[in-house]
Motif scaffolding. Structure first.
Motif, PDB file in Angstrom:
ATOM      1  N   UNK A 278     -52.573  -2.151 -75.303  1.00  0.00           N
ATOM      2  CA  UNK A 278     -53.603  -2.300 -74.278  1.00  0.00           C
ATOM      3  C   UNK A 278     -54.846  -2.899 -74.912  1.00  0.00           C
ATOM      4  N   UNK A 279     -55.436  -3.923 -74.304  1.00  0.00           N
ATOM      5  CA  UNK A 279     -55.014  -4.635 -73.099  1.00  0.00           C
ATOM      6  C   UNK A 279     -53.900  -5.643 -73.423  1.00  0.00           C
ATOM      7  N   UNK A 280     -53.424  -6.308 -72.345  1.00  0.00           N
ATOM      8  CA  UNK A 280     -52.338  -7.268 -72.524  1.00  0.00           C
ATOM      9  C   UNK A 280     -52.796  -8.498 -73.306  1.00  0.00           C
ATOM     10  N   UNK A 281     -54.053  -8.877 -73.092  1.00  0.00           N
ATOM     11  CA  UNK A 281     -54.599 -10.072 -73.738  1.00  0.00           C
ATOM     12  C   UNK A 281     -55.876  -9.654 -74.452  1.00  0.00           C
TER      13      UNK A 281
ATOM     14  N   UNK B  54     -63.044   0.213 -70.986  1.00  0.00           N
ATOM     15  CA  UNK B  54     -62.434  -1.102 -71.208  1.00  0.00           C
ATOM     16  C   UNK B  54     -61.407  -1.313 -70.096  1.00  0.00           C
ATOM     17  N   UNK B  55     -61.511  -2.412 -69.380  1.00  0.00           N
ATOM     18  CA  UNK B  55     -60.597  -2.668 -68.264  1.00  0.00           C
ATOM     19  C   UNK B  55     -59.740  -3.894 -68.541  1.00  0.00           C
ATOM     20  N   UNK B  56     -58.439  -3.727 -68.373  1.00  0.00           N
ATOM     21  CA  UNK B  56     -57.507  -4.849 -68.490  1.00  0.00           C
ATOM     22  C   UNK B  56     -57.474  -5.535 -67.123  1.00  0.00           C
ATOM     23  N   UNK B  58     -56.140  -8.281 -66.235  1.00  0.00           N
ATOM     24  CA  UNK B  58     -54.819  -8.818 -65.876  1.00  0.00           C
ATOM     25  C   UNK B  58     -53.943  -7.718 -65.278  1.00  0.00           C
ATOM     26  N   UNK B  59     -53.950  -6.544 -65.957  1.00  0.00           N
ATOM     27  CA  UNK B  59     -53.156  -5.419 -65.452  1.00  0.00           C
ATOM     28  C   UNK B  59     -53.657  -4.991 -64.076  1.00  0.00           C
ATOM     29  N   UNK B  66     -51.416   1.042 -66.397  1.00  0.00           N
ATOM     30  CA  UNK B  66     -52.609   1.398 -67.177  1.00  0.00           C
ATOM     31  C   UNK B  66     -53.581   0.244 -67.095  1.00  0.00           C
ATOM     32  N   UNK B  67     -54.720   0.485 -66.485  1.00  0.00           N
ATOM     33  CA  UNK B  67     -55.683  -0.600 -66.300  1.00  0.00           C
ATOM     34  C   UNK B  67     -56.995  -0.332 -67.020  1.00  0.00           C
ATOM     35  N   UNK B  68     -57.253   0.914 -67.379  1.00  0.00           N
ATOM     36  CA  UNK B  68     -58.560   1.227 -67.973  1.00  0.00           C
ATOM     37  C   UNK B  68     -58.422   2.270 -69.084  1.00  0.00           C
ATOM     38  N   UNK B 165     -59.898 -11.749 -68.189  1.00  0.00           N
ATOM     39  CA  UNK B 165     -58.692 -10.978 -68.550  1.00  0.00           C
ATOM     40  C   UNK B 165     -59.029  -9.621 -69.132  1.00  0.00           C
ATOM     41  N   UNK B 166     -60.297  -9.415 -69.482  1.00  0.00           N
ATOM     42  CA  UNK B 166     -60.679  -8.141 -70.096  1.00  0.00           C
ATOM     43  C   UNK B 166     -62.170  -7.932 -69.867  1.00  0.00           C
TER      44      UNK B 166
END
Lengths: 366, 176
Positions: A278-281, B54-56, B58-59, B66-68, B165-166
């Motif tokens: 995490x994260x993907x990128x 921290x937030x993804x 893209x997700x 899991x996004x955060x 993306x992030x």
């Protein structure tokens, strides 16, 4: 012709169902028991004709005797099982009383489960099915062995028994190795841990009731437990480590050469967690989180290694089952380095490679 | 022939007319002119980090499980402070980040905002490496502007080909 075939299939259907009628799981509490002490037999009837029963299930046993003989169509109350939960039923008995057979003549229990009128039955638990309930043979532990345990595959949520012969345990190896000092103790307690002492239950004044072994006579002591309850952690059990002593630790009992006792579980299938990054990128100015979920392993079983250019960071996961995390600072080590990827590996303590991958770094755009 | 009551009514009307005329000529005091508060005045000062997520992105956009991730308790982020300095005219000058937390954005330089006053869009803080403010190094969105609340939220967004993306959400409170 088709009609005949269909009829044949319909006629065979009940028998096809009967082919899948084996008792799903059988266990006892305690795991090791004598024929003249109380034991509870547990049966999981999932997959049998009795799976949907909620009212009553009966034990029909024919070895070492047939206590309910003549009552197939109307089982007696003494043979009635108690519903535990779901498809699990139990019956508590003292085998020598239940079967009216001398304890020293009982080596195994055979039978099947049925409804009161016998209209529905399970397959037998018997030697030819490979699931007879066998009583522990105490000959070796009385004569030659220092310790033993059962079952050999240690399951966290099932009864587990350890036996020691206090007359054969060792102490004072550093000075004058002595065998049998523990047999003179009035009580024997276990100081033990799971998986190389990772989770420990101490033999201390607060734990005396919990750590006390049952004296079975002839210097044989037995510890009974359900491991996840006893140790308070639901982890896959690869081994139990233990030493024995009296309540004040003035009398000790070790294995040969005064080593700790080691009860190695066999056949344990340890479910490894699923992993994600995490994260993907990510860029070189970010924090990377390694995520591990839904595994049997303890967080401290999981080791990571992240290679960032010339820098390599290692460590262990943290967190509470089933969610483990490891946080990696890419910013600091990569501040003065220009790399386009990092490398991540995750290994267990035993060296098994769980993840071995590159992760590309996205260029930073201001 | 006028009666006494007519005389009294006439007197009252004359007094009312005189009073109205006198009061309408009085100069109204609206106070001296005060310039509106700029965004720089609201953002300037020292801020203590109170939260960091921290937030993804893209997700988030693809419905990932899991996004955060909360990073506040990690890597000394709890000790992180940001100071935005202004000059005597409340114009932005330098900024600095104190503490040993990882440098998610450059820890010192100069700052400027996209506009001094509200534009209706999310305010942005531009970070520069040079005092002339020609070399932009990072950019922060002000997702909560201090005013109605004393706290401030900043968002740092990583993008690729214009697509986020992030992101990092910094929650801050003023250092008294």
């Amino acid at each position: 012709m088709k009609r005949y075939l269909l009829s044949a299939v319909l006629l065979l259907l009940p028998f096809i169902g009967m082919c899948q009628n084996a008792i799903n799981e059988i266990w006892t509490q305690p795991a090791i028991f004598k024929a003249d002490e109380q034991v509870t037999l547990f049966f999981d009837v999932k997959g049998t004709q009795l799976e949907a029963e909620t009212d009553a299930i009966y034990l029909w046993s024919w070895f070492p005797s047939e206590p309910d003989a003549g009552n197939w169509a109307n089982s007696s109350d003494f043979a009635k099982l108690t519903h535990v939960e779901g498809t699990v039923w139990k019956i508590t008995m003292v085998p020598s009383d239940y079967y009216h057979v001398p304890a020293d003549q009982i080596v195994s229990l055979y039978g099947l489960l049925k409804t009161k009128d016998g209209s529905k039955v399970s397959d037998a638990f018997a030697p030819d099915k490979g699931n007879a309930i066998n009583l522990y043979n105490f000959t070796d532990i009385k004569n030659t062995r220092i310790s033993d345990f059962y079952p050999k595959t240690i399951k966290g949520d099932r009864p587990f028994s350890i036996l020691i012969n206090a007359g054969k345990t060792w102490s004072d190896c550093a000075t004058n190795a002595t065998q049998g000092a523990l047999a003179t103790a009035s009580e024997v307690h276990m100081h033990s841990g799971l998986n190389d002492w990772k989770v420990i239950v101490e033999n201390n004044p607060a734990n005396l009731a919990k750590t006390k072994l049952t004296h079975l006579g002839d210097n044989i002591y037995r510890m009974d437990m359900i491991p996840w309850e006893y140790y308070g952690q639901e982890i896959a059990i690869t081994k139990v480590n233990a030493v024995f002593a009296n309540d004040t630790w003035s009398k000790l009992g070790f294995d040969t050469n005064c080593a700790d006792f080691l009860f190695n579980s066999t056949g344990i299938v340890v479910v490894t967690p699923s992993y994600s990054l995490f994260p993907q990128k990510i860029t070189k100015k970010d924090i990377l989180t390694l995520v591990a979920v839904n595994g049997d392993l303890d967080a401290s079983d999981l080791n990571y290694e992240v290679t960032m250019g010339t820098t390599k960071v290692t460590g262990k996961f943290e967190g509470v089952k089933p969610n483990y995390r490891a946080y990696i600072d890419l910013v600091t080590p990569l501040k003065e380095q220009n790399v386009d990827k990092i490398h991540v590996t995750i290994k267990t303590n035993s060296g098994a490679n769980l993840l071995d991958t590159d992760m590309a770094l996205t260029p930073i755009v201001n | 022939m006028k009666t006494k009551s007519q005389h009294a009514l006439f007197g009252c009307l004359m007094f009312l007319a005189l009073a109205t005329t006198t009061s309408s000529c009085e100069k109204k005091d609206d106070g001296s002119y005060v310039a509106p508060i700029t965004r720089y005045e609201k953002v300037q000062g020292q801020w203590q980090l109170t939260g960091l997520n921290q937030t993804d992105e893209l997700a988030k956009s693809t419905g990932g499980s899991l996004t955060q991730v909360n990073l506040y308790g990690k890597f000394n982020f709890k000790d992180m402070k940001i100071t935005f300095n202004v000059d005597a005219e409340n114009n932005p000058t330098s900024y600095s980040v104190s503490g040993n937390a990882p440098e998610l954005f450059t820890k010192e330089g100069f700052w400027q905002m996209d506009a001094a006053f509200t534009t209706g869009k999310t305010a942005k803080i531009f970070l520069y490496s040079d005092e002339a403010k020609t070399q932009k190094i990072d950019e922060l969105e002000v997702t909560t502007m201090p005013g109605a609340t004393t706290n401030m939220d900043l968002r740092l967004v990583r993008t690729s080909a214009g697509t986020p993306f992030l992101s990092y959400q910094f929650s801050l409170k003023p250092v008294e």
